[in-house]
Design a protein around this motif. Structure first.
Motif, PDB file in Angstrom:
ATOM      1  N   ALA A  17     -31.436  18.400-139.101  1.00  0.00           N
ATOM      2  CA  ALA A  17     -30.648  18.340-137.752  1.00  0.00           C
ATOM      3  C   ALA A  17     -31.566  17.347-136.969  1.00  0.00           C
ATOM      4  CB  ALA A  17     -30.835  19.690-136.971  1.00  0.00           C
ATOM      5  N   ILE A  18     -32.842  17.173-137.081  1.00  0.00           N
ATOM      6  CA  ILE A  18     -33.516  16.556-136.227  1.00  0.00           C
ATOM      7  C   ILE A  18     -33.255  15.061-136.379  1.00  0.00           C
ATOM      8  CG2 ILE A  18     -35.903  15.453-135.955  1.00  0.00           C
ATOM      9  CD1 ILE A  18     -36.915  18.421-136.072  1.00  0.00           C
ATOM     10  N   HIS A  19     -33.101  14.525-137.763  1.00  0.00           N
ATOM     11  CA  HIS A  19     -32.846  13.313-138.276  1.00  0.00           C
ATOM     12  C   HIS A  19     -31.348  13.058-137.769  1.00  0.00           C
ATOM     13  CE1 HIS A  19     -36.355  12.220-140.207  1.00  0.00           C
ATOM     14  NE2 HIS A  19     -36.291  13.058-140.973  1.00  0.00           N
ATOM     15  N   HIS A  20     -30.350  13.736-138.053  1.00  0.00           N
ATOM     16  CA  HIS A  20     -29.195  13.849-137.553  1.00  0.00           C
ATOM     17  C   HIS A  20     -29.076  13.681-136.091  1.00  0.00           C
ATOM     18  CE1 HIS A  20     -24.828  14.717-137.720  1.00  0.00           C
ATOM     19  NE2 HIS A  20     -24.851  15.197-136.387  1.00  0.00           N
ATOM     20  N   TYR A  21     -29.634  14.319-135.187  1.00  0.00           N
ATOM     21  CA  TYR A  21     -29.475  14.248-133.697  1.00  0.00           C
ATOM     22  C   TYR A  21     -30.090  12.741-133.426  1.00  0.00           C
ATOM     23  CZ  TYR A  21     -30.545  14.805-128.644  1.00  0.00           C
ATOM     24  OH  TYR A  21     -30.694  14.830-127.402  1.00  0.00           O
ATOM     25  N   PHE A  22     -30.953  12.185-133.847  1.00  0.00           N
ATOM     26  CA  PHE A  22     -31.686  11.029-133.458  1.00  0.00           C
ATOM     27  C   PHE A  22     -30.787   9.752-133.995  1.00  0.00           C
ATOM     28  CE2 PHE A  22     -35.622  13.364-132.514  1.00  0.00           C
ATOM     29  CZ  PHE A  22     -35.769  13.165-131.224  1.00  0.00           C
TER      30      PHE A  22
END
Ligand code: 4AD
Ligand code: MG
Length: 479
Positions: free
Chosen positions: A143-148
């Protein structure tokens, strides 16, 4: 036949079709019902064996923890508890498990304490709780990679071996290949690191921020996501010696924009977990509720795990300055009744009891504290007009305390130099950092999210050792 993962089978079960599943036996009841789990989901599949059809010798090997491959036809289940089951036509014993050995491990099918599970970090992955935690940990990372990525940030890999102490706390692990028995010495008897591998003293990084600032001042917005190391001897349920941190850094952002980014980011992660980890989250939610029910009423959580995630997403974080927070604390009945262990006065580094009071008792929501006294924060934070405080921010979460630390950075070279002097940081060693303030310096800001503390929040686990596969804490690096 190609094997199907249980998660995929459950998503799209076709009655009458033949399947091959492979996994580990959770239980084998009445010489007939196998509960099989393959790690792809918390759910098991029930497989039914007709014991007259198989050799006694094979059936004997279907023991808890053994690895088996089962081929069979999917049929509607006769029993309650599952809609379908696998009618087994062929059994392959892939890896046996000796019941006497299983007896002394966490794979024995009964409830174990988390402490006991920690002693068997190599096997605890097999339990429902840790399966759920580590699947969710993966989802949070994704989710973190997706968000950024969706916001146009670039993922930056910052070094693990570094010569600088970004946070200035001196809590570093030295990296060296000098002979510990016979290191080269200077005339004054100190170790001569000029003869060490890198020609200087280096350590494991405590933060990728300084390097991230360099990249942000060229690429605009970047983030790091990597391991960080701190040799702080704090044996608490919230500290690790090796933990993962996410550090976004954004050119042209001020503190307000930094707070907005943090809040949006943390909400996104909570929502992502609710949307994508339903089964695991529900398991952990129910597990926590059962545990809570054992506790006296006044020690129970007001909200369940899922309700806490919903709450974070639905409500604005409370924002106030450090100075205001000190006032709130001093005016609290808790303070007046002398219930804090540590005294409260302007200038103190807030203790976790103070942070938790603000979040859990006073505001009952996530809190962002800003503008801390310069003395208790790192050298790189931007000095405010008042000359006393810096544009720092800490995000405090219920049950966790500090989950994010960040700031607007000091972009003015002259003030940064003064800060280095005041903090006894040799400017020359940071020449590459100072340089960025000479070639088109701009206001910029960023923060660090403690990955494990975030995973604690979304799983409801209360000890940080239970959300990282192989915890590193003082006197503990067994696995
Ligand atoms: O507040 P910290 O020390 O901030 C920094 O390192 C900055 N360079 C971040 C930045 O502005 N780019 O650490 C950030 C977060 C903390 O809020 C906490 O969540 C986590 O990292 N953290 C730890 N987590 C587990 N174990 C430890 N020993 C931790 N120390 C910090
Ligand atoms: Mg901090």
């Amino acid at each position: 036949m190609e094997r199907v993962k249980i998660v995929d089978l459950i998503k799209d079960p076709k009655i009458g079709q033949e399947y091959l599943v492979k996994g580990w036996v959770r239980a084998f009841r009445s010489n007939r019902f196998i509960q099989l789990n393959d790690g792809s989901t918390i759910n098991t599949i029930q497989a039914v064996v007709d014991f007259e059809q198989f050799d006694e010798a094979i059936l004997k090997k279907i023991t808890t923890a053994a690895a088996v491959g089962l081929t069979g036809t999917l049929v509607a289940s006769q029993g309650t508890g599952q809609a379908f089951e696998l009618q087994v036509s062929a059994i392959e014993i892939i890896g046996e498990a000796n019941p006497d050995d299983v007896q002394r491990t966490v794979m024995q099918p009964k409830k174990h304490s988390l402490e006991f599970l920690r002693e068997q970090a190599h096997l605890r992955f097999r339990t429902n709780t840790f399966g759920a935690v580590f699947r969710i940990r993966h989802a949070v990372a994704y989710a973190i990679h997706h968000y950024f990525n969706s916001k146009g940030f670039f993922y930056l890999h910052t070094p693990i071996i570094t010569g600088s102490d970004a946070e200035g706390a001196g809590e570093m692990f030295r990296v060296t290949n000098l002979d510990p028995k016979n290191p080269p010495l200077n005339e004054d008897g100190s170790v001569n690191y000029k003869e060490d591998f890198f020609g200087k003293a280096v350590n494991l990084t405590v933060s990728g921020q300084l390097e991230a600032e360099l990249a942000a001042l060229a690429l605009g917005q970047v983030y790091t996501f990597g391991p960080t190391f701190r040799a702080e001897n704090s044996n608490t349920s919230r500290h690790l010696a090796e933990f993962w941190m996410i550090e976004p850094e954004v050119a042209f952002n001020d503190l307000r924009a930094n707070m907005n980014l943090t809040e949006d980011f943390l909400k996104f992660i909570c929502q992502y977990v609710m949307d994508n980890c339903e089964d695991d989250l529900k398991f952990l939610n129910d597990r926590e509720s059962q545990e809570q029910a054992q506790k006296p009423q006044n020690e129970r959580n007001e909200l369940s795990l899922i309700e806490r995630l919903q709450f974070v997403v639905a409500n604005e974080f409370k924002r106030l300055t450090y100075t205001e927070a000190i006032e709130v604390l001093k005016n609290s009945s808790h303070y007046k009744k002398k219930k804090f262990k540590y005294d409260v006065s302007w200038g103190i580094d807030l203790q976790s009891e103070h942070e938790r009071y603000l979040v859990e008792k006073e505001f009952k929501c996530p809190v962002i504290l800003t503008d801390y006294p310069a003395e208790i924060k790192a050298f790189y934070m931007r000095q405010n007009e008042d000359g006393k405080t810096v544009a720092a921010m800490d995000v405090l979460f219920p049950g966790i305390g500090e989950i994010v630390g960040g700031s607007q950075r000091e972009e003015r070279l002259d003030i940064l130099k003064e800060k280095c002097a005041a903090f006894n940081i040799p400017e020359e060693e940071l020449w590459w950092y100072m340089d960025t303030r000479k070639f088109g310096s701009v206001p910029h800001a960023g923060f660090g999210l403690g990955f494990e503390r975030m995973v604690m929040f979304v799983t409801g686990m209360t000890n940080i050792r239970d959300v990282i596969p192989f915890p590193r804490t003082p006197l503990n690096a067994e696995f």
